[in-house]
Scaffold this active site. Structure first.
Site, PDB file in Angstrom:
ATOM      1  N   LYS A  21       0.879  -1.202  -0.064  1.00  0.00           N
ATOM      2  CA  LYS A  21       0.052  -0.019  -0.092  1.00  0.00           C
ATOM      3  C   LYS A  21       0.838   1.213  -0.087  1.00  0.00           C
ATOM      4  CE  LYS A  21      -3.747  -0.581   2.088  1.00  0.00           C
ATOM      5  NZ  LYS A  21      -4.689  -1.060   3.325  1.00  0.00           N
ATOM      6  N   ARG A  30      -3.684   2.754   8.384  1.00  0.00           N
ATOM      7  CA  ARG A  30      -3.735   1.531   7.597  1.00  0.00           C
ATOM      8  C   ARG A  30      -2.691   0.844   7.804  1.00  0.00           C
ATOM      9  NH1 ARG A  30      -6.734   4.867   3.825  1.00  0.00           N
ATOM     10  NH2 ARG A  30      -8.830   3.990   3.349  1.00  0.00           N
ATOM     11  N   GLY A  68      -6.582 -10.355   7.894  1.00  0.00           N
ATOM     12  CA  GLY A  68      -6.674 -10.830   9.134  1.00  0.00           C
ATOM     13  C   GLY A  68      -5.611  -9.781  10.001  1.00  0.00           C
ATOM     14  N   MET A  91      -4.798  -5.571  11.112  1.00  0.00           N
ATOM     15  CA  MET A  91      -5.701  -4.486  11.338  1.00  0.00           C
ATOM     16  C   MET A  91      -5.802  -3.657  10.004  1.00  0.00           C
ATOM     17  SD  MET A  91      -4.885  -1.110  13.548  1.00  0.00           S
ATOM     18  CE  MET A  91      -5.241  -0.206  12.375  1.00  0.00           C
ATOM     19  N   ARG A 146      -3.431  -0.625  -6.650  1.00  0.00           N
ATOM     20  CA  ARG A 146      -2.377  -1.682  -6.803  1.00  0.00           C
ATOM     21  C   ARG A 146      -2.889  -2.556  -7.788  1.00  0.00           C
ATOM     22  NH1 ARG A 146      -5.404  -5.375  -1.839  1.00  0.00           N
ATOM     23  NH2 ARG A 146      -7.324  -5.726  -3.408  1.00  0.00           N
ATOM     24  N   HIS A 177      -3.460 -43.073   0.205  1.00  0.00           N
ATOM     25  CA  HIS A 177      -3.870 -43.819  -0.912  1.00  0.00           C
ATOM     26  C   HIS A 177      -4.778 -42.815  -1.459  1.00  0.00           C
ATOM     27  CE1 HIS A 177      -6.845 -46.812  -2.862  1.00  0.00           C
ATOM     28  NE2 HIS A 177      -5.520 -47.295  -3.286  1.00  0.00           N
ATOM     29  N   ARG A 185       4.150 -46.289 -12.672  1.00  0.00           N
ATOM     30  CA  ARG A 185       4.179 -47.043 -11.345  1.00  0.00           C
ATOM     31  C   ARG A 185       3.368 -48.217 -11.973  1.00  0.00           C
ATOM     32  NH1 ARG A 185       2.896 -41.910  -8.634  1.00  0.00           N
ATOM     33  NH2 ARG A 185       0.936 -42.034  -9.940  1.00  0.00           N
ATOM     34  N   GLU A 228      16.249 -41.275  -4.113  1.00  0.00           N
ATOM     35  CA  GLU A 228      15.385 -41.006  -3.235  1.00  0.00           C
ATOM     36  C   GLU A 228      15.656 -41.330  -1.817  1.00  0.00           C
ATOM     37  OE1 GLU A 228      11.725 -43.354  -4.316  1.00  0.00           O
ATOM     38  OE2 GLU A 228      12.736 -45.082  -5.109  1.00  0.00           O
ATOM     39  N   SER A 284      16.324 -39.948 -11.925  1.00  0.00           N
ATOM     40  CA  SER A 284      14.949 -39.262 -11.356  1.00  0.00           C
ATOM     41  C   SER A 284      14.687 -39.164 -10.193  1.00  0.00           C
ATOM     42  CB  SER A 284      13.760 -40.326 -12.174  1.00  0.00           C
ATOM     43  OG  SER A 284      12.638 -39.415 -11.857  1.00  0.00           O
ATOM     44  N   CYS A 306      10.398 -36.979 -10.637  1.00  0.00           N
ATOM     45  CA  CYS A 306       9.221 -37.458 -10.637  1.00  0.00           C
ATOM     46  C   CYS A 306       8.304 -37.242  -9.211  1.00  0.00           C
ATOM     47  CB  CYS A 306       8.881 -39.026 -11.142  1.00  0.00           C
ATOM     48  SG  CYS A 306       9.831 -40.049 -10.349  1.00  0.00           S
ATOM     49  N   TYR A 337      14.434 -32.673 -17.155  1.00  0.00           N
ATOM     50  CA  TYR A 337      12.837 -32.848 -17.044  1.00  0.00           C
ATOM     51  C   TYR A 337      12.101 -32.605 -15.798  1.00  0.00           C
ATOM     52  CZ  TYR A 337      12.995 -37.886 -16.268  1.00  0.00           C
ATOM     53  OH  TYR A 337      13.080 -39.066 -15.598  1.00  0.00           O
TER      54      TYR A 337
END
Lengths: 869, 869
Positions: free
Chosen positions: A25, A94, A103, A105, A337, A454, A560, A739, A758, A826, A846
């Site tokens: 602001k 403000r 949320g 003031m 804005r 799941h 998978r 992983e 991957s 992935c 990728y």
């Protein structure tokens, strides 16, 4: 250190670049004042530095002096004095953080009024206006700054209205307003133990502190957690001289957008009220006029406003959202804005602005204007109204909204769907045995489980809305209770998988549509990322692969194979697990091979000519057996069938304390050496079928959960042997998932046996943090985010602190061994824009994500490339 | 590349330094020949390079030529020809790897004999000797090199003996031996499809290849796994000209030690046979003479041998083990090596050799002569005999042997112990509810669970023998079956927790004793590591702490507070978990505080003046509740009490898919914020009590499972607050465990909030590998080790590839933030010598291990320091 800056301060850089210091602001007010010279009421901004200093050590030394000096200058400029009993200056206060944040003031108006200055205001205007402004100020200050419950004032106000026999607020006469002011002051004295502050400097300090404190209010914290805004930014405070849209009928106030924020149409849009203050517009008590009608009431001001809209768009090169006030015929801009917009509007504006001579956005700029949420809105149905009865909130597991009748078992859901009903499947949690009910459901609601449960994984894969882990939902038989409401089988509920809301009753949905601009933006994104980062999808079936391709997937990064082991195949899989002899095991594997061959064939056909990465079986074997708890109960009650007795023995044998860290991934291959060879044979036969049908299968085989080079070397031997035996002549590449932290650290060695890497960043995150996602996400994550123990949920956005470092390091080490090693990711993070930025920086070739996130990943990859210059 | 080296080859370095190339046997033969000029039959060594080349790509190019050239030289030196029908040269072929290794091909003797050369040998000796040598050769070659079952020859030999009416082998006449040779050759032809090889070059190549192949024989692989020998070293092959101890009564053969390997006494020791070959000594068919008796039979040779023993000890500066042969009065040394010895002997020799002018070992050298196994043998009772009936083998969870009557429940065990019986507690697995039975037991045997199962951890902490995860043990009520035997309640069994053996019946134990040399060696070790690495113990009670101190612990590195939550405290802990209101929770915490105060007081008293690191509560809360499966069964059968209903609700609420990665460690503190403050208050009160009693408590408080700086900062606030509230004036330091990969990687940030780090390498290994120790160690680890997928069990010896790198990196990063940061390790690896070497290299200040491993850690720390120069 300077804490306070006037709106007309000449910064070294455009104020728009100082949002971190001035807040959004404040930066926009300075921009309008000092750069655009628009008619903005004078004022100043107390910077976020001051807020941070306040949070660290209380009211900052020197701040009072700076504020006083700026007030003095303001008084001089305006020719009025704060608290002046003759002609007082009034100001608004403000909050304004770097990112717009509900949320905190909001606004205190009319600050500076007290028992003396109200007389001066009365002299300058009229008594009713002055006393009404004063009572409004006490009410607002008491509620917002001093934390006094609003009802206490509202109650007195209603009494006064009755006493005055007034129909509207404006009809209350000055005398009764004066009594009301005294009554308000009593309320303040009672609550605060001291009188309402009369010195304007005290009023101002109270308001500033209230803004500072509101930064750490519960709602603001919760908002930051949800929107991923850091907790240490702090907010700025804007002090601005008041103008009065409620002074007379030659005054007014409104909000205006330079274009339509809902549709994107290039036409100004807004609401306007004659003789009113800003809060009246927002409160919705009086019917507002639209901007076209304003043209009739204030033609000159209307033309001036549209001229300003034009200048704002030229300056910001984007759609702007403004608040303005007319005081006795003079137009004042209170704030502006770059405006929020819907997904449809964002796409239309971005594309149209490339052709608008006022802006001439490049394609790259247009791409940067679009967010993943914009695309999500366009792709998934949403609640068409905000007027819904939320009875519970769970995890937003799979985006989009759905409505249907609640059913509590997969069988009941399937039966209802067969009768033509729209169904929401409600379960404590789902398992592979529920899949037939999930398929027919409009959406899925579970009371337990996290974002990789799941239900969540399956729903996301299908692009089906799902809310999971809604802990307040208590299921008992064919009913559930939540939020004090009982929902029985067949009752209509709605879920919003984008926000996690569970709603009672029917809700209208706005169906997603793909406007033409959607494809234009994505084609520009594709041009930008051409030759750098490609986008693949995670898909396990031919149907999923086809969807992914329609969304622009350039291959499959993760196919998978475990999903191929479910449904009607489950008995065969169980036979393999239960086999007492190698012959029985081989026979079961053979049956599976025949089945998998058909699966692979469909996937390869859908992705013909594009690479398909098939991951060999990954999950622990006990996942293919009935749940051990249920079997134990049956065993205790003597109700196990012979088949179940065998299942129970196997379930006990394969039971693990921590299955996430147990016998899964390539470890399965070590324990059941024939398993992977079977899968590879099936895959090669499918590829061979495709070649025979004139197709061009591109096959990549991926080994999961590797920890050592030797392990991958062994698995590679199995694969090469099976590929060789198949003798198809089709080239395959063999790679591994990275992983585990060990695989990342020893990527130099693992690369010796891998044609590609991957990253499985979900598991990598679980192991790096020691977080079981299923367990931690429901119970702990919100505590960690709210208390700032984590800046982000690391399962949504990759943790740059450690997981990101492992990714960077693994790429570096892997390519040191094998220059040009192909590396991708992935999993969930592959569809998250911020994570994609990190993956691009790490040099990944990728990303692969669920089919419905492919457009978002295409966009994010382009944005990452643009951002890295 | 040169593959073959004669024993007298002049290497650039002493051959003893070339064991990796020549193998142990070959290096020692070269040392004796080329350095010591001892009487060694000539020969040559085919290096391990050749074996590795063979394993990679088959018979190495050029090897045949090299072997042929060396054979020619050997023939020239010996003045005999291989296969010579007049006076043939015979050779022995022996394997010899860097490390002595049973399970590989042992020895082929008499190679070079064929249908012609046997005539030459007959001419040089006599017909009976020659034909007997030939039939031995065919038998040995057929069995060892050609893999023909030994019975086939044994059977024919017995027939021949009967036919000859011979009592001893030597009585079979030449004619029948000739028939036997023909029958043996028929056996070979039948099995191999081709005649027994006649060309000595073919015989030799066959024998060499057999040695190479035996490197990967199942027994050799299993041995390497157990002894942690890498699979890629390969073996050397030694070809040596034969001498004959069985030539006449002026010949003989024996094995000799320069000192007594069982007691360490400084006196030569050995066995000897007149007119025999080496295999006769080992076979144990004839009664051997001891070396003193040899003095009587061959006085001159005896003196020569003792002179050689003296030279060997001077040269090797250690006790040597030798094989020798006397051929017609001439002494030949066939091999030597530094001899194996018992723990008692090792200690005695090492200490005595420091005072022996022949050797003058430094204290450092003496320390380096001792292994952890030596100390273990001295500290724990062992089976006194090898003659035991092993019915099952499990994991060696806690060293030492124990004998007692089998009992199957903790209550029965306690009752039997109360009657004065010695008890072995046998359980499927143990839980905190079995502790009273474990306390009274001599030893513990479980059928399930890994090396960090409850039984294993508790037993090691107490120094009590335990075998866990003995999967072939099938328990049913008050009996178990294993190895085809049924053991009922009250039957006597024995367990050996050092090897994992379970034995039927009573077994005599040799009780560990601490000879004076034990303390001498450890005091030297302490001098060496003074000022560098200290050794602490993991101890949770005053009693454990006292034991640890008696073993030389210099503090407590890990005082687990969870054990204080068991036994009679369990109901209070459950009340805390089940609390519906903050008041109930606080009340339960208060009760626990009082109890913990007493616990801490005892520990601080036992360790007065030395640092005590107290870890705040770590395990998941559901560990303090009954098992959910049992509650589920009761729920299904409607037999839950009201209390159990509450437990069931709580168990469901706290149930986790992967508790290892769930709500534990500091996360508990976040979920139950009062918990850690309570523990710190109890600790500070205990410290205050100690000060009042004139003690000197040194308190360190440790936060477990940290992942972010912010998390540790929050926990630090709680601790500082509680320490401040206690106002004892006692300094405490506050640190954290580094046990997640993230904590290690972001140690730079975490160090900002930590006064010290302590690595939890067990969890760090679990997360780095994605291995749940409980799940993986029983099912997968042996497969991984046997197949070479892992070189070591990373839970026994820290994985240098990744976990070790994380340790190094975390120390570096932590100290970059906070120079001089104190860093230690607590947990199993802290007592493992090789791991200690890595910890020393990483710059750790201390290691902490179970009390009974403290001496081993003191030794290993000194050795690490010596090794690093």
């Amino acid at each position: 250190m300077t804490y306070v800056f006037a709106f007309d301060y000449q910064h070294d850089v455009p104020p728009m670049n100082l949002k971190h210091l001035l807040g959004g602001k404040g930066a926009n007010l300075a921009e309008m004042t000092s750069v655009l010279a628009l008619p903005v009421p004078h004022g100043f901004t107390i910077s976020t530095d001051a807020c941070r200093a306040y949070m660290e050590g209380g009211w900052p030394a020197g701040l009072s002096d700076e504020v006083a000096a700026h007030l003095q200058r303001l008084e001089a400029t305006m020719g009025k004095g704060l608290g002046d009993p003759a002609d007082p200056l009034l100001v608004s206060v403000r909050s304004g953080a770097k990112f717009s944040m509900p949320g905190m003031m909001d606004t205190v108006l009319n600050l500076g009024l007290n028992d003396d200055s109200v007389q001066g205001l009365a002299k300058q205007t009229d008594e009713r206006f002055a006393y009404d402004s004063y009572r409004r100020f006490i009410q607002m200050y008491g509620r917002i700054v001093q934390g006094i419950p609003g009802e206490e004032f509202d109650h007195l106000f209603e009494q006064a209205k009755v006493q005055a026999g007034a129909e509207s607020d404006a009809e209350i006469p000055p005398a009764i307003l004066q009594e009301l002011i005294d009554a308000y002051k009593e309320v303040v004295l009672k609550h605060m133990g001291e009188p309402f502050p009369q010195a304007p400097a005290d009023q101002l300090r109270g308001a500033i502190e209230a803004v500072f404190k509101s930064w750490n209010g519960a709602r603001a914290v919760a908002y930051r957690v949800r929107e991923r805004i850091p907790h240490d930014l702090g907010t700025a405070v804007n002090v601005q001289s008041m103008v009065f849209g409620n002074r007379d009928d030659n005054s007014g106030t409104g909000v205006g957008f330079t274009r339509n924020p809902a549709t994107g149409e290039n036409r100004s849009y807004g609401d306007f009220l004659v003789n009113a203050q800003g809060e009246d517009v927002v409160a919705g008590i009086r019917n507002t006029l639209n901007l076209d009608e304003m043209r009739r009431v204030f033609p000159a001001v209307y033309d001036e406003l549209l001229g300003i809209f034009d200048r704002l768009e030229r300056h910001y090169r984007d759609m702007c959202d403004t608040e303005f006030t007319i005081e006795q015929g003079k137009l004042w801009m209170l704030q502006t804005r770059v405006g929020k917009r819907t997904g449809v509007a964002a796409l239309r504006m971005a594309v149209e602005m490339t052709a608008d001579p006022k802006m001439e956005l490049t394609h790259g700029e247009a791409v940067q204007r679009i967010t993943g949420d914009h695309l999500d809105q366009v792709l998934h149905p949403q609640f068409a109204t905000a007027d819904v009865t939320v009875i519970a909130t769970g995890l937003a597991a799979s985006p989009g909204a759905a409505v249907g009748k609640a059913y509590f078992t997969a069988d009941d859901a399937a039966a209802a769907a067969a009768r033509g009903e729209r169904v929401i499947l409600v379960r404590s949690e789902t398992s592979p045995e529920d899949v037939h009910g999930m398929i027919v459901a409009q959406g899925i609601l579970t009371a337990r489980g996290g974002l990789v449960s799941h239900a969540a994984v399956v729903a996301r894969g299908w692009g089906k809305p799902a809310v999971v882990g809604a802990e307040s939902v208590r299921i008992s038989g064919a009913t559930f209770t939540a939020g004090g409401v009982t929902v029985s089988e067949g009752d209509v509920i709605a879920i919003d998988g984008t926000t996690g809301r569970v709603v009672l009753g029917d809700v209208a949905l706005s169906l997603g549509e793909r406007p033409a601009e959607f494809d234009a933006i994505l084609s520009w994104a594709d041009e930008i990322r051409a030759g750098t980062m490609t986008v693949r999808a995670n898909a396990d079936t031919g149907a999923d692969a086809a969807v992914a391709r329609s969304f622009g997937a350039e291959g499959i990064g993760l196919c998978r194979t475990e999903h191929m082991f479910l449904g009607e195949r489950l008995p065969i899989v169980r036979r393999m697990i239960l086999a007492d002899t190698p012959e029985e095991e081989t026979a079961a594997l053979e049956e599976l091979r025949v089945a998998q061959r058909a699966d692979f064939s469909e996937v390869l056909e859908a992705m013909d000519g594009l690479p398909v990465t098939v991951r060999l079986l990954d999950p622990p074997l006990h996942e293919f057996l009935p749940r051990i708890e249920e079997l134990a109960v049956k065993a205790a009650t003597g109700t196990l069938s012979d088949e179940e007795k065998a299942h129970y023995r196997a379930a006990q044998m394969w039971h693990e304390q921590n299955p996430m860290l147990g016998t899964r991934g390539v470890r399965l291959g070590v324990v059941k050496p024939g398993l992977y060879a079977m899968q590879v044979r099936a895959l090669m036969e499918a590829a061979s079928d495709r070649v025979a049908a004139g197709g061009h299968p591109v096959v990549e085989i991926m080994i999961p959960l590797t920890v050592t080079r030797e392990e991958l070397g062994l698995a590679r031997q199995w694969v090469e042997q099976a590929v060789g035996d198949a003798a198809t002549g089709i080239d395959v590449t063999i790679g591994t998932m990275i992983e585990t932290p060990r695989a990342a650290i020893r990527a130099d060695q693992i690369a010796e046996e891998a044609d590609f890497f991957s990253f499985g960043t979900n598991d990598l995150t679980q192991m790096t943090f020691g977080f079981s996602r299923d367990d931690v996400e429901g119970r702990l994550m919100h505590l960690y985010l709210e208390q700032g123990l984590l800046k982000r949920n690391p399962f949504e956005t990759i943790d740059p602190g450690a997981v990101g470092e492992l990714v960077h390091e693994a790429v570096k080490r892997g390519r040191a061994t094998k220059p040009g090693l192909k590396v991708g990711v992935c999993g969930e993070h592959g569809g998250d824009p911020e994570s994609i930025t990190l993956f691009h920086a790490a040099g990944l070739d990728y990303v692969s994500c669920s089919p419905f996130r492919v457009p978002i990943a295409r966009l994010a990859a382009a944005q990452a490339i643009l951002a890295s210059g």
